[in-house]
Design a protein around this motif. Structure first.
Motif, PDB file in Angstrom:
ATOM      1  N   GLU A 137     -31.335 -18.758 -91.656  1.00 34.08           N
ATOM      2  CA  GLU A 137     -31.250 -17.526 -92.062  1.00 34.08           C
ATOM      3  C   GLU A 137     -32.172 -16.559 -91.611  1.00 34.08           C
ATOM      4  O   GLU A 137     -32.060 -15.338 -91.307  1.00 34.08           O
ATOM      5  CB  GLU A 137     -30.961 -17.366 -93.380  1.00 34.08           C
ATOM      6  CG  GLU A 137     -29.761 -18.079 -94.021  1.00 34.08           C
ATOM      7  CD  GLU A 137     -29.500 -18.058 -95.530  1.00 34.08           C
ATOM      8  OE1 GLU A 137     -30.137 -16.989 -96.075  1.00 34.08           O
ATOM      9  OE2 GLU A 137     -29.123 -18.871 -96.259  1.00 34.08           O
ATOM     10  N   ARG A 153     -33.586 -12.156 -85.312  1.00 38.76           N
ATOM     11  CA  ARG A 153     -33.065 -11.663 -84.096  1.00 38.76           C
ATOM     12  C   ARG A 153     -32.387 -10.579 -84.181  1.00 38.76           C
ATOM     13  O   ARG A 153     -32.329  -9.529 -83.256  1.00 38.76           O
ATOM     14  CB  ARG A 153     -31.713 -12.726 -83.846  1.00 38.76           C
ATOM     15  CG  ARG A 153     -32.263 -14.363 -83.493  1.00 38.76           C
ATOM     16  CD  ARG A 153     -31.270 -15.211 -83.735  1.00 38.76           C
ATOM     17  NE  ARG A 153     -30.177 -14.861 -82.687  1.00 38.76           N
ATOM     18  CZ  ARG A 153     -28.681 -15.104 -82.878  1.00 38.76           C
ATOM     19  NH1 ARG A 153     -28.691 -15.859 -83.848  1.00 38.76           N
ATOM     20  NH2 ARG A 153     -27.827 -14.482 -81.940  1.00 38.76           N
ATOM     21  N   ILE A 154     -31.974  -9.983 -85.160  1.00 34.99           N
ATOM     22  CA  ILE A 154     -31.640  -8.570 -85.543  1.00 34.99           C
ATOM     23  C   ILE A 154     -32.693  -7.447 -85.137  1.00 34.99           C
ATOM     24  O   ILE A 154     -32.314  -6.488 -84.563  1.00 34.99           O
ATOM     25  CB  ILE A 154     -30.741  -8.465 -86.765  1.00 34.99           C
ATOM     26  CG1 ILE A 154     -29.760  -9.418 -86.997  1.00 34.99           C
ATOM     27  CG2 ILE A 154     -30.615  -6.867 -87.010  1.00 34.99           C
ATOM     28  CD1 ILE A 154     -29.197  -9.408 -88.413  1.00 34.99           C
ATOM     29  N   ARG A 155     -33.786  -8.071 -85.518  1.00 36.19           N
ATOM     30  CA  ARG A 155     -34.986  -6.970 -85.600  1.00 36.19           C
ATOM     31  C   ARG A 155     -35.399  -6.975 -83.937  1.00 36.19           C
ATOM     32  O   ARG A 155     -35.904  -5.966 -83.595  1.00 36.19           O
ATOM     33  CB  ARG A 155     -36.009  -7.246 -86.338  1.00 36.19           C
ATOM     34  CG  ARG A 155     -35.799  -7.455 -87.840  1.00 36.19           C
ATOM     35  CD  ARG A 155     -35.803  -6.044 -88.517  1.00 36.19           C
ATOM     36  NE  ARG A 155     -35.479  -5.903 -90.026  1.00 36.19           N
ATOM     37  CZ  ARG A 155     -36.491  -5.992 -90.871  1.00 36.19           C
ATOM     38  NH1 ARG A 155     -37.416  -6.173 -90.695  1.00 36.19           N
ATOM     39  NH2 ARG A 155     -35.544  -6.029 -92.123  1.00 36.19           N
ATOM     40  N   ASN A 156     -35.576  -8.068 -83.228  1.00 28.38           N
ATOM     41  CA  ASN A 156     -36.136  -8.089 -82.052  1.00 28.38           C
ATOM     42  C   ASN A 156     -35.352  -8.096 -80.942  1.00 28.38           C
ATOM     43  O   ASN A 156     -35.675  -8.177 -79.561  1.00 28.38           O
ATOM     44  CB  ASN A 156     -37.099  -9.360 -81.963  1.00 28.38           C
ATOM     45  CG  ASN A 156     -36.109 -10.817 -81.694  1.00 28.38           C
ATOM     46  OD1 ASN A 156     -34.880 -10.489 -82.033  1.00 28.38           O
ATOM     47  ND2 ASN A 156     -36.818 -11.578 -81.051  1.00 28.38           N
ATOM     48  N   GLY A 157     -33.877  -7.713 -81.068  1.00 32.66           N
ATOM     49  CA  GLY A 157     -32.969  -7.317 -80.326  1.00 32.66           C
ATOM     50  C   GLY A 157     -32.710  -8.674 -79.452  1.00 32.66           C
ATOM     51  O   GLY A 157     -32.121  -8.544 -78.302  1.00 32.66           O
ATOM     52  N   ASN A 158     -32.335  -9.681 -80.292  1.00 34.68           N
ATOM     53  CA  ASN A 158     -32.089 -11.037 -79.857  1.00 34.68           C
ATOM     54  C   ASN A 158     -32.942 -11.670 -78.625  1.00 34.68           C
ATOM     55  O   ASN A 158     -32.366 -12.402 -77.873  1.00 34.68           O
ATOM     56  CB  ASN A 158     -30.755 -11.035 -79.442  1.00 34.68           C
ATOM     57  CG  ASN A 158     -29.712 -12.226 -79.559  1.00 34.68           C
ATOM     58  OD1 ASN A 158     -29.909 -13.028 -80.220  1.00 34.68           O
ATOM     59  ND2 ASN A 158     -28.798 -12.509 -78.737  1.00 34.68           N
ATOM     60  N   ASP A 168     -31.893 -15.672 -87.861  1.00 34.11           N
ATOM     61  CA  ASP A 168     -30.857 -14.731 -87.495  1.00 34.11           C
ATOM     62  C   ASP A 168     -31.449 -13.224 -88.101  1.00 34.11           C
ATOM     63  O   ASP A 168     -31.046 -12.343 -87.133  1.00 34.11           O
ATOM     64  CB  ASP A 168     -29.678 -15.137 -88.429  1.00 34.11           C
ATOM     65  CG  ASP A 168     -29.041 -16.422 -87.976  1.00 34.11           C
ATOM     66  OD1 ASP A 168     -29.238 -16.687 -86.584  1.00 34.11           O
ATOM     67  OD2 ASP A 168     -28.325 -17.148 -88.458  1.00 34.11           O
ATOM     68  N   ALA A 169     -32.199 -13.268 -88.944  1.00 29.18           N
ATOM     69  CA  ALA A 169     -32.463 -12.082 -89.630  1.00 29.18           C
ATOM     70  C   ALA A 169     -33.691 -11.394 -88.481  1.00 29.18           C
ATOM     71  O   ALA A 169     -33.648 -10.036 -87.994  1.00 29.18           O
ATOM     72  CB  ALA A 169     -33.198 -12.021 -91.000  1.00 29.18           C
TER      73      ALA A 169
END
Length: 225
Positions: A199, A205-210, A202-203
């Motif tokens: 979790e 990844r949303i912030r760092n542009g995957n 995934d959170a």
């Protein structure tokens, strides 16, 4: 009961007394080696050294007994050996002192004394290692490397996520990658719950542009003290 076998002059030392001291040193040296191997990482050469050290120390003590000048010379020789040896861990140092103590006691004839105390020490060490005394509760400490684009302001970027998923998080290092177009942030975190690590990833990844995220064990050398 715990008096020295060598109450007479060292010149009149009988073969029987000498053999008793030597056999005691050998047996107790083997005891130290076996206790050191119990639930421990060790090398063959080190445990052999632990087994033979008591009889070597006994030899030296018997030779210098009552001779102050020779005793000072031997002390200097031991100090040279100390500085030419590699520093060991806490358990290695304990075993070495124990082996040397056996040699000192048998060299002075205190056989009953050292047998009794060695048995007590052996039982005590076995007990402490069996019940895992002093072991820290397993904590999920992780090293996380996060890649972010250069236009993101990284200070405080993931603070709210770390507050939600971790007990603690510290930024250890920052470096540029890919010709300066990316930053790599290295965090040391302590997870609240192992099962929620995905979790958190995934959170992030949303912030760092995957971009790339690496989570692994903390890369540091630790000594058990």
């Amino acid at each position: 009961m715990l008096s020295s076998l060598l109450v007479e002059s060292s010149v009149d030392l009988s073969i029987k007394q000498l053999l008793v001291c030597i056999i005691t040193s050998v047996l107790l040296g083997l005891l130290v080696a076996f206790i050191h191997m119990y639930r421990n990482v060790y090398s063959k050469n080190f445990v052999i050294t632990l087994a033979i050290l008591p009889i070597l120390v006994q030899l030296v003590i018997m030779l210098v007994n009552g001779n102050l000048g020779t005793g000072v010379a031997v002390l200097g020789a031991f100090s040279l050996i100390r500085f030419r040896s590699v520093a060991g861990g806490a358990r290695e140092i304990t075993s070495i002192f124990w082996s040397m103590g056996i040699g000192l006691a048998t060299g002075m004839g205190y056989v009953s004394y050292i047998v009794l105390f060695s048995l007590i020490i052996a039982i005590f060490l076995l007990l402490l290692n069996t019940i895992h005394f002093g072991e820290k509760q397993k904590i999920s400490e992780r090293e996380v490397k996060i890649t972010i684009p250069e236009d993101l302001d990284y200070p405080g970027l993931f603070d709210d996520l770390f507050q939600q998923y971790t007990y603690s998080a510290s930024l250890d290092s920052v470096k540029t990658t890919n010709m300066g177009s990316l930053y790599e942030l290295r965090y040391r975190i302590t997870l609240k719950d192992n099962t929620r690590e995905k979790e958190l990833m995934d959170a992030i990844r949303i912030r760092n542009g995957n971009l790339t995220i690496v989570s692994g064990k903390v890369s540091t050398n630790r000594e058990e003290l």
